[in-house]
Motif scaffolding. Structure first.
Motif, mmCIF file in Angstrom:
data_model
loop_
_atom_site.group_PDB
_atom_site.id
_atom_site.type_symbol
_atom_site.label_atom_id
_atom_site.label_comp_id
_atom_site.label_asym_id
_atom_site.label_seq_id
_atom_site.Cartn_x
_atom_site.Cartn_y
_atom_site.Cartn_z
ATOM 1 N N ARG A 111 0.832 -1.210 0.000
ATOM 2 C CA ARG A 111 0.000 0.000 0.000
ATOM 3 C C ARG A 111 0.867 1.260 0.000
ATOM 4 N NH1 ARG A 111 -5.121 2.001 1.287
ATOM 5 N NH2 ARG A 111 -5.932 -0.119 1.423
ATOM 6 N N TYR A 116 1.935 1.797 -3.532
ATOM 7 C CA TYR A 116 0.802 2.176 -4.387
ATOM 8 C C TYR A 116 0.335 3.601 -4.094
ATOM 9 C CZ TYR A 116 0.147 -2.413 -6.503
ATOM 10 O OH TYR A 116 0.308 -3.566 -7.239
ATOM 11 N N ASP A 124 -7.693 1.678 -2.392
ATOM 12 C CA ASP A 124 -8.814 0.835 -1.952
ATOM 13 C C ASP A 124 -9.650 0.365 -3.135
ATOM 14 O OD1 ASP A 124 -8.109 1.035 0.696
ATOM 15 O OD2 ASP A 124 -9.532 2.644 1.158
ATOM 16 N N TYR A 178 -7.669 -2.284 -4.898
ATOM 17 C CA TYR A 178 -7.631 -3.518 -4.113
ATOM 18 C C TYR A 178 -8.954 -4.276 -4.208
ATOM 19 C CZ TYR A 178 -3.092 -2.789 -1.814
ATOM 20 O OH TYR A 178 -1.753 -2.669 -1.548
ATOM 21 N N PHE A 204 -8.653 -6.198 -7.300
ATOM 22 C CA PHE A 204 -7.735 -7.325 -7.110
ATOM 23 C C PHE A 204 -8.470 -8.499 -6.463
ATOM 24 C CE2 PHE A 204 -3.486 -4.772 -6.706
ATOM 25 C CZ PHE A 204 -3.623 -4.362 -8.019
ATOM 26 N N ASP A 264 -0.601 -7.557 0.082
ATOM 27 C CA ASP A 264 -1.207 -7.046 1.306
ATOM 28 C C ASP A 264 -2.406 -7.906 1.707
ATOM 29 O OD1 ASP A 264 0.644 -5.043 1.322
ATOM 30 O OD2 ASP A 264 -0.730 -3.447 0.722
ATOM 31 N N TYR A 276 -5.230 -7.133 2.731
ATOM 32 C CA TYR A 276 -6.529 -6.544 2.386
ATOM 33 C C TYR A 276 -7.292 -7.354 1.343
ATOM 34 C CZ TYR A 276 -9.900 -2.858 1.210
ATOM 35 O OH TYR A 276 -11.049 -2.142 0.989
ATOM 36 N N PHE A 277 -6.584 -7.819 0.316
ATOM 37 C CA PHE A 277 -7.295 -8.506 -0.763
ATOM 38 C C PHE A 277 -6.912 -9.975 -0.932
ATOM 39 C CE2 PHE A 277 -3.624 -6.315 -2.529
ATOM 40 C CZ PHE A 277 -2.980 -7.308 -3.246
#
Length: 219
Positions: A62, A65, A87, A90, A93, A122, A124-125
């Protein structure tokens, strides 16, 4: 004897060939700038921003990015802050689809091999992708948790420890020559490069073009 098969995720189990197309489409609509121009800029900035990042003090993807989208904000006059676009990207993704040959995991599982996944991504995804595609694993190592990126030996070491196998009892498969293939080899593991388009012409590199060919290397 091989007891564990460990995979990279994106580009190996999950198709990442069109990684930036969905976010590029959104940016093209917002800015009214040609899709191909933005996509080309995205890939060029990605190469520059992420160059050598695994050799530096660890920061999650992140962080990089954010830098990329801040540069895009300057170039194209994007109106939101960088986290908004990260976000949004992601989320796209998280909708990526697995390759058809990723179903080899179920066969390996039935044959009692332990299944590991190591990804430079990451949190997150990553779990969204795995859940959406129903990809089985016994152990998942995410760089954001480990605070190192492949090819650092620590990330491979953590996977082996969690799977309770030795170096000579595991094989690693990935699509990146340096991070995946040589990362695992230099750590002392057996490794395979997955090269579906047969684009790499490298000597002394064990290569497959389909994940189903893994079985030929487990004996």
């Amino acid at each position: 004897m091989i007891k564990a098969v460990i995979f990279d995720l994106f580009g190996t189990l999950v198709d990442a060939d069109n990684l930036f197309k969905p976010i590029t489409y959104e940016l093209s609509i917002e800015t009214n700038i040609d899709f191909d121009e933005i996509e080309g800029t995205m890939y060029n900035l990605y190469e520059k921003v992420f160059d050598g990042h695994h050799e530096k003090e660890f920061k999650p993807e992140r962080y990089y990015y954010r830098i990329l989208f801040n540069k895009l904000k300057v170039l194209y006059g994007l109106t939101e802050n960088s986290d908004y676009y990260v976000d949004l990207m992601y989320e796209t993704f998280g909708r990526l689809k697995k390759y058809d040959d990723a179903d080899i995991i179920e066969k390996l599982r039935d044959q009692k091999y332990k299944i590991g996944i190591i990804t430079n991504a990451d949190i997150y995804f990553v779990k969204k992708v795995l859940q959406k595609n129903d990809i089985y694993y016994d152990d998942l190592i995410i760089s954001e948790d480990s605070k190192v990126y492949k090819p650092h030996k620590k990330i491979f070491e953590s996977s082996l420890d969690n799977l309770e196998v030795n170096k000579d009892e595991a094989i690693f498969i990935g699509d990146n020559v340096e991070a995946d293939y040589y990362g695992a080899k230099n750590f002392g593991m057996k490794a395979l490069l997955i090269d579906r388009s047969d684009k790499y012409k490298l000597e002394n590199v064990e290569k497959i073009t389909n994940l189903k060919q893994i079985e030929d290397h487990l004996r």
